[in-house]
Design an enzyme around this catalytic site. Structure first.
Site, PDB file in Angstrom:
ATOM      1  N   ASP A 129       0.869  -1.183   0.000  1.00 47.06           N
ATOM      2  CA  ASP A 129       0.000   0.000   0.000  1.00 47.06           C
ATOM      3  C   ASP A 129       0.899   1.224   0.000  1.00 47.06           C
ATOM      4  O   ASP A 129       1.258   1.765   1.047  1.00 47.06           O
ATOM      5  CB  ASP A 129      -0.932  -0.018   1.200  1.00 47.06           C
ATOM      6  CG  ASP A 129      -2.106   0.926   0.980  1.00 47.06           C
ATOM      7  OD1 ASP A 129      -2.114   1.656  -0.040  1.00 47.06           O
ATOM      8  OD2 ASP A 129      -3.020   0.943   1.827  1.00 47.06           O
ATOM      9  N   VAL A 130       1.275   1.645  -1.204  1.00 47.37           N
ATOM     10  CA  VAL A 130       2.274   2.704  -1.363  1.00 47.37           C
ATOM     11  C   VAL A 130       1.674   3.955  -1.985  1.00 47.37           C
ATOM     12  O   VAL A 130       2.244   5.031  -1.905  1.00 47.37           O
ATOM     13  CB  VAL A 130       3.473   2.201  -2.205  1.00 47.37           C
ATOM     14  CG1 VAL A 130       4.153   1.029  -1.485  1.00 47.37           C
ATOM     15  CG2 VAL A 130       3.066   1.783  -3.614  1.00 47.37           C
ATOM     16  N   LYS A 131       0.546   3.824  -2.643  1.00 43.44           N
ATOM     17  CA  LYS A 131      -0.168   4.954  -3.266  1.00 43.44           C
ATOM     18  C   LYS A 131       0.776   5.891  -4.005  1.00 43.44           C
ATOM     19  O   LYS A 131       0.703   7.106  -3.863  1.00 43.44           O
ATOM     20  CB  LYS A 131      -0.996   5.694  -2.213  1.00 43.44           C
ATOM     21  CG  LYS A 131      -2.055   4.775  -1.594  1.00 43.44           C
ATOM     22  CD  LYS A 131      -3.158   5.516  -0.884  1.00 43.44           C
ATOM     23  CE  LYS A 131      -4.199   4.570  -0.326  1.00 43.44           C
ATOM     24  NZ  LYS A 131      -3.758   3.774   0.832  1.00 43.44           N
ATOM     25  N   ARG A 132       1.674   5.309  -4.797  1.00 42.78           N
ATOM     26  CA  ARG A 132       2.599   6.108  -5.585  1.00 42.78           C
ATOM     27  C   ARG A 132       1.919   6.601  -6.853  1.00 42.78           C
ATOM     28  O   ARG A 132       0.854   6.097  -7.257  1.00 42.78           O
ATOM     29  CB  ARG A 132       3.843   5.289  -5.944  1.00 42.78           C
ATOM     30  CG  ARG A 132       4.663   4.754  -4.763  1.00 42.78           C
ATOM     31  CD  ARG A 132       5.012   5.802  -3.736  1.00 42.78           C
ATOM     32  NE  ARG A 132       6.045   5.369  -2.806  1.00 42.78           N
ATOM     33  CZ  ARG A 132       5.920   5.364  -1.479  1.00 42.78           C
ATOM     34  NH1 ARG A 132       4.788   5.729  -0.901  1.00 42.78           N
ATOM     35  NH2 ARG A 132       6.929   4.995  -0.720  1.00 42.78           N
ATOM     36  N   ASP A 170      -2.599  10.242   1.678  1.00 43.21           N
ATOM     37  CA  ASP A 170      -3.362   9.052   2.041  1.00 43.21           C
ATOM     38  C   ASP A 170      -4.471   9.497   2.981  1.00 43.21           C
ATOM     39  O   ASP A 170      -4.695  10.701   3.158  1.00 43.21           O
ATOM     40  CB  ASP A 170      -2.423   8.035   2.709  1.00 43.21           C
ATOM     41  CG  ASP A 170      -2.868   6.592   2.496  1.00 43.21           C
ATOM     42  OD1 ASP A 170      -3.994   6.249   2.948  1.00 43.21           O
ATOM     43  OD2 ASP A 170      -2.131   5.822   1.876  1.00 43.21           O
TER      44      ASP A 170
END
Lengths: 309, 309
Positions: free
Chosen positions: A103-106, B108
């Site tokens: 879960d890095v949301k890059r 996030d």
């Protein structure tokens, strides 16, 4: 990897993922103390405590679940030592045959997204050799840059047989601030969802695309609508448990075959021993509490799916 | 920190920032060879090469510029070893009194953004001690989550006297895919810009807010419009040079006082020795080429600002 994930969901009968988001405040004192004794009150000591905490949970739940989702921010805040534990956690989950969703949301412009894709899903070339940096199986991606921020991730996924979950509608209270803005009468997240479905159609596994989507458990109406917009897309659903989502709210995120969604819980599982519901577990038995919370979550979701039939 | 950045822009007369985005392919062979001899063709060897490359550039340009902007993706792809060099680069830039903008584009849900904010701008508490993980002065932030994804960054900035640059309109070709979608006749990025101005007004330094915005050099019309929407916002402008932006396109990103924007160039500076324009510099003198490219960029932008007066 999407085929492996779907297979594992079927085999475990558990459309869930455990979020390994280890805030230091979740780690029981006996673990903290031991790590500080070994390494002092240092980032290394804190990182070691997180690692011991994770290992205990993984050892107690790996046989029940298809996948884990470590949230990199919690590791990043412990600096280089934290990143080492992020890597160690991924490697250990792979030893246990778990699918790992980073879960890095890059997300960035193309050339930079290519570096992120390499970091998390691909291999970097060093002279005549190739190395994986963090080696997750899936990564979460932020779509704000449009297709050329996403394309490098798609390319690496195709090459490495890995996958993505692209943010469509996030679980937080203010997600509507931009995501719900109406464009020709429809919210932005619907347009993003359509794009995800379009990108996904070009990257199909057996039954589902390896390009998935994130739709928060806290917005069941969005889930219901997105299920229709993205029929072949696996939906990663954060926001269950501690954030307020319940099994009964989530039936419409699934297809009629009982597949199509995978629900994440982080705090609700890994810090279960701190909840009244699991007060019978002592901090020393925190991982047993996590196992019980996983069993309860599976029962809640499968129960809701049964009832909806 | 915004006051320091504005002061340094005035003092150097250089409203520019050098992007330390070291692709391995930019690093001259003599550096690569030496690092591989010392550490083998390993991630450690690659990371060392990146560090030596960065150090050479920093040593040759630090007196000309107010700030640098390391792009974390390029370090992340080298795993833990790369993250170590990211940290080392930041520390070294601080030794040289440069302002460091961590180009991390994090964002996030609230609790996770808090961990990212701690990682890059704040301090993490370990027992009775506090540690900075990466310790940048500014960080870039993705706004897709809305205010509760941004708030933890604002809180840490207030506490630590640091700052942000929030993505408004990015420089890449497909940035319009979602950012230009019309909402009541106006593009999404304008709404984001308005929010940034609103958040910024609550977080003012002396002349400018410490909550800045990112608007790409490749969209001069957006720059012109956003300058009006966000008068007290410092605009970080990527996309100059290699991505196509020129000084003359950028005058409207600035206020009449010649301040208000800071233009980034990465490839155009750090890989200058590979360009025809700087062919007189050998790979051994790559850092001299970077220095010349910085001087040329300052002249280009200041010339354009003079002409516009």
């Amino acid at each position: 990897m999407i085929n492996k994930l779907v297979e594992k969901i079927k085999k475990t009968k558990a459309p869930i993922v455990v979020g390994l988001d280890p805030m230091l405040s979740y780690v029981p004192k006996h673990i903290i103390q031991k790590s500080y004794e070994a390494y002092g009150e240092t980032l290394k000591g804190a990182a070691d405590a997180v690692w011991q905490f994770n290992k205990g949970i993984i050892d107690h739940v790996y046989d029940l679940i298809p996948a884990v989702k470590p949230q990199i921010a919690l590791y990043e805040q412990l600096g280089v030592e934290g990143m080492q534990v992020f890597q160690k956690t991924i490697d250990y989950c792979h030893e246990k045959d778990l699918v790992v969703i980073g879960d890095v949301k890059r997300g960035d412009i193309g050339s930079t997204s290519a570096a992120y894709a390499t970091a998390h899903l691909g291999k970097v070339t060093v002279g005549s050799r190739k190395y994986s940096a963090f080696n997750e199986d899936f990564a979460t991606v932020n779509p704000y840059f449009g297709i050329d921020g996403v394309q490098p991730f798609l390319d690496v996924c195709k090459q490495e047989q890995k996958g993505l979950f692209i943010l469509v509608k996030t679980s937080n209270p203010s997600s509507g601030e931009f995501q719900d803005r109406l464009i020709d009468g429809r919210p932005l997240y619907e347009y993003v969802g359509e794009k995800v479905a379009e990108w996904g159609a070009q990257h199909m596994g057996e039954d589902y695309s390896y390009i998935g989507a994130v739709v928060g458990a806290t917005y069941p109406q969005a889930g219901k609508m997105m299920r229709k917009v993205m029929p072949k897309t696996l939906i990663l659903v954060p926001g269950y448990g501690a954030q307020g989502g319940k099994g009964a709210d989530l039936v419409h995120y699934f297809n009629e075959d009982g597949l199509g969604a995978i629900v994440n819980s982080s705090r609700g599982i890994i810090a279960a021993y701190k909840q009244e519901q699991y007060a019978r577990f002592s901090p020393e038995n925190y991982a047993d509490a996590s196992r019980q919370a996983v069993l309860d979550m599976i029962a809640d979701i499968n129960g809701a799916l049964q009832e909806a039939k």
